[in-house]
Design a protein around this motif. Structure first.
Motif, PDB file in Angstrom:
ATOM      1  N   GLU A  63      38.367  38.831  21.541  1.00 33.44           N
ATOM      2  CA  GLU A  63      40.116  39.472  21.163  1.00 33.44           C
ATOM      3  C   GLU A  63      40.365  39.361  22.776  1.00 33.44           C
ATOM      4  N   LEU A  64      41.748  39.313  23.297  1.00 37.09           N
ATOM      5  CA  LEU A  64      42.389  39.284  23.827  1.00 37.09           C
ATOM      6  C   LEU A  64      43.020  40.703  24.327  1.00 37.09           C
ATOM      7  N   SER A  75      47.516  46.725  22.019  1.00 30.24           N
ATOM      8  CA  SER A  75      47.335  46.933  23.567  1.00 30.24           C
ATOM      9  C   SER A  75      45.781  45.754  24.265  1.00 30.24           C
ATOM     10  N   GLY A  76      46.460  45.545  25.598  1.00 32.89           N
ATOM     11  CA  GLY A  76      45.865  44.263  26.183  1.00 32.89           C
ATOM     12  C   GLY A  76      44.851  44.835  27.050  1.00 32.89           C
ATOM     13  N   GLY A  77      43.421  43.447  27.256  1.00 31.94           N
ATOM     14  CA  GLY A  77      42.965  43.194  28.833  1.00 31.94           C
ATOM     15  C   GLY A  77      43.160  42.823  29.532  1.00 31.94           C
ATOM     16  N   GLN A 115      43.763  47.749  31.783  1.00 30.63           N
ATOM     17  CA  GLN A 115      44.609  47.787  30.807  1.00 30.63           C
ATOM     18  C   GLN A 115      46.070  47.392  30.426  1.00 30.63           C
ATOM     19  N   PHE A 155      37.525  48.110  33.624  1.00 33.32           N
ATOM     20  CA  PHE A 155      38.398  47.470  33.362  1.00 33.32           C
ATOM     21  C   PHE A 155      40.330  47.948  34.137  1.00 33.32           C
ATOM     22  N   ARG A 186      40.290  40.571  29.971  1.00 36.24           N
ATOM     23  CA  ARG A 186      40.328  39.102  29.844  1.00 36.24           C
ATOM     24  C   ARG A 186      41.441  38.241  29.301  1.00 36.24           C
ATOM     25  N   THR A 228      33.481  44.930  30.908  1.00 36.69           N
ATOM     26  CA  THR A 228      33.060  45.602  31.666  1.00 36.69           C
ATOM     27  C   THR A 228      32.754  46.800  31.226  1.00 36.69           C
ATOM     28  N   GLY A 245      44.854  43.514  21.220  1.00 35.80           N
ATOM     29  CA  GLY A 245      45.671  44.358  19.330  1.00 35.80           C
ATOM     30  C   GLY A 245      46.890  44.580  19.516  1.00 35.80           C
ATOM     31  N   THR A 282      33.576  38.775  33.066  1.00 34.01           N
ATOM     32  CA  THR A 282      34.393  39.251  33.255  1.00 34.01           C
ATOM     33  C   THR A 282      35.220  40.194  31.499  1.00 34.01           C
ATOM     34  N   PHE A 283      34.643  39.524  30.661  1.00 32.59           N
ATOM     35  CA  PHE A 283      35.442  39.830  28.850  1.00 32.59           C
ATOM     36  C   PHE A 283      34.796  40.902  29.103  1.00 32.59           C
TER      37      PHE A 283
END
Ligand code: ATP
Length: 430
Positions: A259-260, A300-302, A191, A189, A305, A186, A262, A183-184
């Motif tokens: 990256e998880l 800004s993250g996922g 955010q 996803f 992830r 996709t 930024g 799932t890194f």
């Protein structure tokens, strides 16, 4: 165990209803995954932890939930229509596209490749019954723009004062062609993003550093081992067109650093662009009645992830007695099920008492009742999905009005009075 570790995690996720391959009965679909019964709880807990820590417990951040579909002019103003692209080569024979990476012939069919062309990562769709160029819109590739276009609405409808943030969790879509690593990466996803507005460039520099620390610590406080996390500063030539500075929070996945999240110093780029394209004034009026164009810091993250990093970091194999066990050492806030209630054997008084405890707890915590198989196997099943506590009812303790509570990580057992179980869990699940 690194390569195997990823395979084991993917297998565990499927076997125990955490994450399934997308559209599997039709042969699947690359880079799509579905969250199963335990996965949806885990993912919800990650989102909830973020929302509580970033919005609920702070007085300077408000929430938002903006649409996935937006006026396409948003994406012209943001630069996505022009800039959000990867250079790709296309095979003239089978029409597959690839990142160039020194390719000479098509890796699929050996066909001749075109020169690299810009390939936009936004998914296009049409609004209304006719599919023509006039009604094209996009599935948003990030949630951030929904925040910028509502900046004025939030100023006009709330009492926010600089510095303040607007936070949003939501789906985003990118037509990714690189292989996903589970799932890194996709196509679809979620955010979690914050746009944090400050009064000037000097405040932005300070806020940028503060946010990198706040967000780094957030992962550690939720159980990620510090030695698996790193902050990586982008070099000047790596910076996106809008960014003055970017620091990534990276996690050491079994397939490499990834990256998880930024943290970007976006300066005044976004509000300026939207002012220009919309013709609306997007300024903050300060105490002296002066118009200010705020600077923006964006963490800004996922979500997916983050979930993957929490899973990888929590995954462990050890010995329980003489048997090997798989255990997810998830932080109690993130664990899908907080406690399992188990009668030692399937006999009337134990079953009744265990069910009564379950009924009592189920309105307050996600708990599970299980009476199938040996108690050892039932413990193992709970270990695999990260349940921090197993509450077992046996004959001897039932007579004393108590139960044993087994801890997932140490496998130690405590004796707890039946009328104190709720308090015990509340205390331990923080
Ligand atoms: P990458 O370099 O890995 O493609 P990015 O720098 O393009 O990521 P951003 O545009 O900064 O990513 O998006 C913010 C966050 O959204 C990323 O840190 C990541 O956690 C998440 N994200 C981005 N693209 C995807 C994707 N295709 N699948 C899952 N999560 C994603």
């Amino acid at each position: 165990m690194n390569n195997d570790k990823m395979k084991n995690i993917v297998a565990l996720c499927k076997r125990r209803g955490i994450i399934y391959p997308g559209s599997e009965i039709y042969g699947g679909m690359a880079n799509t995954w579905d969250y199963g019964p335990y996965g949806v709880l885990l993912k919800d807990n990650v989102k909830q932890a973020w929302w509580e820590d970033m919005v609920m417990k702070r007085s300077d951040i408000v929430g938002l939930d903006s649409g996935i579909l937006m006026n396409p002019r948003v994406w012209e103003a943001s630069g996505h229509t022009q800039e959000f692209a990867d250079p790709l080569v296309e095979c003239r024979k089978c029409h597959q596209r690839f990142k160039q990476n020194g390719l000479k012939k098509c890796p699929e069919c050996g066909g001749e490749l075109t020169k690299p062309k810009q390939f936009n990562l936004m998914f296009k769709t049409n609004v209304g019954p006719v599919a023509d160029d006039k009604n094209i819109t996009y599935l948003r590739p990030e949630t951030a723009q929904g925040i910028f276009v509502n900046f004025k609405n939030v100023l006009d409808s709330t009492r926010v004062k600089l510095p303040f943030g607007i936070a949003q969790i939501g789906k985003a879509f990118r037509n990714e062609i690189t292989p996903g690593n589970f799932t890194f990466r996709t196509l679809e996803f979620e955010q979690f993003e914050i746009e944090y507005f400050v009064k000037d460039a000097a405040s932005a520099d300070k806020s940028f550093a503060d946010w990198a620390k706040t967000r780094f610590d957030w992962y550690i406080n939720l159980g990620i081992d510090k030695k698996n996390l790193a902050l990586r500063k982008h070099s000047k030539d790596e910076l996106a067109h809008y960014a003055k500075a970017v620091t990534d929070i990276e996690y050491k996945f079994p397939f490499g650093m990834g990256e998880l999240e930024g943290i970007a110093n976006r300066g005044t780029f976004d509000l300026k662009q939207h002012e220009k394209h919309s013709g609306q004034k997007l300024r903050y009026t300060d105490d002296k009645d002066k118009d200010v164009m705020p600077h923006i810091i964006e963490p800004s993250g996922g979500v997916d992830r983050a979930v993957l990093a929490f899973l990888v970091d929590a995954y462990d194999e050890d010995e329980a007695g003489k048997e090997k066990r798989v255990v997810l050492r998830l932080h109690p806030r993130l664990a899908p099920i907080k406690a399992a209630i188990l009668p030692l054997v399937k006999k009337a008084p134990l079953v009744k008492q265990a069910k009564d405890i379950y009924e009592e707890l189920k309105d307050k915590f996600f708990v599970e009742y299980d009476e199938v198989g040996t108690v050892g196997r039932r413990y193992r099943r709970q270990d695999e999905v990260g349940t921090p506590f197993c509450i077992t009812v046996d004959f001897e303790n039932l007579e004393k009005g108590q139960v044993t509570v087994r801890r997932r990580d140490s496998m130690k057992q405590d004796l707890v009075k039946i009328d104190r179980i709720e308090e015990f869990l509340k205390d331990k699940l923080q």
